[in-house]
Motif scaffolding. Structure first.
Motif, short mmCIF file in Angstrom:
data_model
loop_
_atom_site.label_atom_id
_atom_site.label_comp_id
_atom_site.label_asym_id
_atom_site.label_seq_id
_atom_site.Cartn_x
_atom_site.Cartn_y
_atom_site.Cartn_z
N GLY B 40 0.80 -1.22 0.00
CA GLY B 40 0.00 0.00 0.00
C GLY B 40 0.82 1.26 0.00
O GLY B 40 0.29 2.36 0.13
N ALA B 41 2.16 1.13 -0.18
CA ALA B 41 3.02 2.32 -0.16
C ALA B 41 2.85 3.18 -1.40
O ALA B 41 3.20 4.36 -1.39
CB ALA B 41 4.48 1.88 -0.01
N GLY B 42 2.33 2.60 -2.48
CA GLY B 42 2.14 3.37 -3.71
C GLY B 42 3.06 2.94 -4.84
O GLY B 42 3.17 3.64 -5.85
N LYS B 43 3.69 1.79 -4.70
CA LYS B 43 4.64 1.33 -5.72
C LYS B 43 3.96 1.06 -7.07
O LYS B 43 4.39 1.55 -8.11
CB LYS B 43 5.35 0.04 -5.23
N THR B 44 2.87 0.29 -7.01
CA THR B 44 2.16 0.00 -8.26
C THR B 44 1.61 1.27 -8.87
O THR B 44 1.60 1.45 -10.09
CB THR B 44 1.03 -1.01 -7.99
N THR B 45 1.18 2.19 -8.00
CA THR B 45 0.66 3.46 -8.52
C THR B 45 1.76 4.22 -9.27
O THR B 45 1.49 4.83 -10.31
CB THR B 45 0.12 4.32 -7.36
N TYR B 54 -2.70 6.27 -15.14
CA TYR B 54 -3.21 7.50 -14.52
C TYR B 54 -2.36 8.66 -14.99
O TYR B 54 -1.18 8.50 -15.28
CB TYR B 54 -3.12 7.43 -12.99
N1 LIG Z 1 -7.47 3.07 -8.58
C1 LIG Z 1 -7.38 3.36 -7.27
N2 LIG Z 1 -8.38 4.02 -6.67
C2 LIG Z 1 -8.32 4.33 -5.35
N3 LIG Z 1 -7.29 4.01 -4.57
C3 LIG Z 1 -6.25 3.35 -5.10
C4 LIG Z 1 -6.25 2.98 -6.48
N4 LIG Z 1 -5.08 2.33 -6.75
C5 LIG Z 1 -4.41 2.30 -5.59
N5 LIG Z 1 -5.09 2.90 -4.59
C6 LIG Z 1 -4.63 3.09 -3.22
O1 LIG Z 1 -3.37 3.71 -3.29
C7 LIG Z 1 -2.51 3.16 -2.31
C8 LIG Z 1 -1.28 2.63 -2.98
O2 LIG Z 1 -1.59 1.45 -3.68
P1 LIG Z 1 -0.54 0.65 -4.52
O3 LIG Z 1 0.18 1.57 -5.44
O4 LIG Z 1 -1.23 -0.48 -5.17
O5 LIG Z 1 0.46 0.10 -3.41
P2 LIG Z 1 1.64 -0.96 -3.49
O6 LIG Z 1 1.78 -1.39 -4.92
O7 LIG Z 1 2.82 -0.25 -2.98
O8 LIG Z 1 1.25 -2.09 -2.60
C9 LIG Z 1 -3.30 2.10 -1.57
O9 LIG Z 1 -3.82 2.69 -0.40
C10 LIG Z 1 -4.42 1.78 -2.51
O10 LIG Z 1 -5.56 1.36 -1.81
#
Ligand SMILES: Nc1ncnc2c1ncn2[C@@H]1O[C@H](COP(=O)(O)OP(=O)(O)O)[C@@H](O)[C@H]1O
Ligand SMILES: [Mg+2]
Lengths: 424, 257
Positions: B40-45, B54
């Motif tokens: 949940g750190a935001g890596k995938t984001t 996005y």
């Molecule tokens: N499309 C989205 N809409 C709302 N919240 C999101 C979305 N994608 C990710 N998040 C939130 O953003 C935060 C970072 O998620 P993510 O990037 O998946 O973390 P990681 O890959 O580091 O585990 C999390 O709290 C997640 O719930």
């Protein structure tokens, strides 16, 4: 015994089956009438005698005997008896470029169809309807199968093709309601009609944007509703346009959808659709369908892919509509309603999604069946849905889903190795 | 000279949630960089922002000097950023070979006319694509699965197909999102070999999200640590391992060592 028989059948190449069909058609031509008299029928049963079977159930054994003697036996025995020379010939043709061997086979098929259709007008109509259905089914399969959009816009597409081409030929070739007398002699038809069909198809493609653009954002149920609305919209536009006959319909189109024209367009359609769905941009449709994000990340332009699928499918639906209009020589808005939609759906889902073979098999079996049951409208709409339900339960994606069409494989000789699998 | 990828103060939020904040990063050609951080750190984001899934609320994403923020994902992909997904996004009805073929989409030059009418150019290009696809499958040792539907493959092989597919887009930068998630130790070892191999053979730069520190340590020349959308540490693997902030973020997790 049984396995030896199916092994023998497995050694018959496509060419051998064509010879077999020729034998059946010849048998029907030569002894059909006499045999039906001997079996106590007052005339030769049309279309496998389905209709007669409904009217006089007691005749069913005789009908089966007729079907066996006229169709099954000549086809199978000729196929098996000629398999050695047929394989040798198929082997020769196999060394030629596939386009040449393909064209030779197709010409042979055309001759057989021509022979059969020449026997009576009913055969001619049935075979033309069947081929037009193949075009329709393929075109819907591109949108609903390969692209995976649940689109109900096909009757609308057909209507646009049917009406635009009709207006063009009526203006050009007849002294019609649209004003001045014939501009071109009817003899120019075979040259001008293909152009008219292409224009009609392209206009249909343009109209398809109305459905394609919403598909960027919506899928499934919403698109089904939008596309259904499209079909109704086209229908009521036509109903309210007095100049093209309104609800009364439009008739007297020149008789341009001959056997040759319909056959040629069907072959062209199969060829082009097959080219498209086996190319990288065509396969991209499957990628967008199965996972759009992944497709996007793999450089696939998803919007272009969707637009192309819709416009391409609509083009062929328009062409099919045009061919149908010039075959029936009378169309009205009612022709392109929900019933038509149900019919095309049945063909696509019965034959199989994402499959060229499936489209051909689905279109042929449902339209032959529909034709056989036509005088019994009621039964038709009981039997076909029932069949569809059974197929959906047994094989949810249809009889021959996800099968690639491969001309070379289809036509190759079959006597060489036992290791070669079945077609497809 | 421009860096391959240069991210400047990129931020993004989902509604009220600040998922990524002032994220800055430079990646040079052929570098392997690790991106670590708790769930949940935001890596995938960060991956989704780089690849155009996005559009960043603010900040810039420069690829070889060109600002790509706001471009369509397929455009960014064809400019040279390939990726895999955390939870395997494959095309379930499709065979393995087609997966890799389709990833050549932007390299096709025969156009729709070629697609419809089987021109000689199309036939030649399709043959070439098939050939390079088979070579890639061989490279990732999944060539014997070429004609099987992808879903019938063992999990590790599916992961390799996904990387092969990403490589078919000819990336200069490859984003790998937890490529070893759910893998057995043997498969893990194999994956290290594969990543080293593609780095050596193709000279592609790699940004790698990974939980297992051993894996990151072995592969990366530099590691970025993300916590709650913010970079808390960046540096060589040894520095990161001994960084108190990183240890704190991972507190209670034994896989740090
Ligand atoms: N499309 C989205 N809409 C709302 N919240 C999101 C979305 N994608 C990710 N998040 C939130 O953003 C935060 C970072 O998620 P993510 O990037 O998946 O973390 P990681 O890959 O580091 O585990 C999390 O709290 C997640 O719930
Ligand atoms: Mg993640």
């Amino acid at each position: 015994m049984m396995s030896r028989f199916s092994m023998l059948c497995g050694e018959v190449p496509a060419l051998g089956w064509l010879l077999g069909i020729l034998a059946s058609v010849t048998a029907e031509y030569v002894i059909g009438e006499d045999l039906s008299n001997i079996l106590g029928m007052d005339k030769a049963p049309v279309l496998f005698g389905v209709l007669m079977a409904f009217k006089e159930p007691l005749m069913i054994p005789n009908l089966l005997a007729y079907a066996f003697i006229i169709y099954v036996f000549p086809a199978v025995s000729t196929g098996i008896l000629t398999r050695v020379p047929a394989n040798r010939l198929a082997g020769r043709l196999d060394h030629l470029p596939v386009i040449i061997s393909g064209l030779l086979h197709i010409s042979f098929l055309y001759l057989i169809i021509h022979f059969w259709a020449g026997m009576n007008d009913y055969h001619l109509i049935v075979i033309k309807i069947t081929m037009i259905s193949v075009i329709l089914t393929l075109s819907m399969n591109v949108i609903n199968g390969y692209m995976g959009e649940f689109s109900c816009s096909h009757p609308g597409f057909m209507a646009i093709g049917a009406y635009t081409t009709s207006v063009m030929t009526l203006v050009l070739f007849t002294k019609s309601r649209f004003g001045a007398g014939p501009i071109l002699p009817e003899a120019a038809g075979p040259f001008v009609f293909p152009i008219v069909l292409v224009i009609g198809g392209l206009l249909t493609s343009l109209a398809a944007l109305i459905v394609a653009i919403p598909s960027f954002r919506t899928r499934g149920d919403y698109l089904a509703i939008i596309s259904l609305a499209f079909t109704f919209m086209i229908k009521s536009i036509i109903e309210n346009m007095e100049i093209i006959g309104g609800a009364r319909g439009l008739g007297d189109q020149p008789d341009f959808s001959g056997l040759t024209a319909v056959f040629a367009w069907t072959v062209l359609c199969i060829w082009v659709v097959n080219n498209f769905v086996t190319s990288v941009p065509g396969k991209a449709m499957n990628a967008v369908r199965d996972n759009e994000s992944a497709a996007d990340a793999m450089t696939v332009n998803t919007r272009k892919t969707k637009i192309t699928a819709f416009m391409f499918g609509a083009f062929w639906a328009g062409v099919a509509g045009g061919l149908l209009a010039h075959m029936l020589r009378y169309i009205n808005p009612g022709t392109f309603g929900l019933q038509k939609l149900a019919e095309i759906f049945a063909m696509v889902y019965f034959g199989g999604l994402n499959s060229i073979y499936g489209s051909i098999v689905g279109a042929a079996s449902i339209s032959l069946l529909g034709e056989a049951l036509r005088p019994l409208e009621l039964y038709k709409w009981i039997v076909i849905p029932l069949l569809l339900i059974i197929v959906m339960i047994k094989r949810p994606t249809g009889l021959m889903a996800f099968m690639e069409f491969n001309m070379k494989k289809l036509l190759r000789p079959r006597d060489r190795g036992k290791e070669e699998g079945p077609v497809g | 000279m421009d860096k391959l990828l240069h991210i400047e103060k990129m931020s993004h939020s989902f509604g009220g949630l600040q998922a990524v904040q002032n994220f800055s990063l430079e990646i040079g050609a052929g570098e392997i960089v690790g991106l670590i951080g708790p769930n949940g750190a935001g890596k995938t984001t960060v991956f989704n922002l780089i690849t155009g899934v996005y559009k960043p609320v603010s900040g810039r994403v420069m690829l070889r000097g060109r600002d790509i923020a706001g471009e369509q994902p397929h455009t960014i992909a064809s400019l040279g950023i390939g990726r895999t997904f955390q939870n395997l996004l494959l095309w379930r009805h499709m065979n393995v070979l087609d997966h890799v073929k389709i990833a050549h989409y932007s390299q096709v030059t025969y156009g729709l006319a070629g697609a419809f009418f089987g021109t000689p150019r199309r036939n030649r290009q399709e043959r070439e694509i098939e050939q390079t696809s088979m070579e890639l499958l061989k490279r990732f040792r999944v060539d014997h699965f070429a004609l099987l539907p992808v879903g019938s493959l063992p999990y590790g092989a599916q992961r390799r197909v996904e990387i092969a597919r990403a490589m078919a887009t000819r990336p200069r930068l490859l984003l790998l999102d937890e490529p070893t998630a759910g893998m057995t130790p043997d498969e893990l070892k194999e994956m290290i070999g594969i990543i080293k191999g593609i780095h050596a053979d193709y000279g592609v730069a790699i940004l790698l999200i990974e939980h297992r520190m051993k894996f990151v340590m072995e592969l990366c020349s530099r590691i970025v640590t993300l916590v709650f959308g913010e970079i808390i540490a960046e540096g060589a693997p040894m520095e990161i391992r001994n960084n108190p902030k990183v240890i704190e973020a991972y507190l209670g997790r034994e896989d740090i060592t």
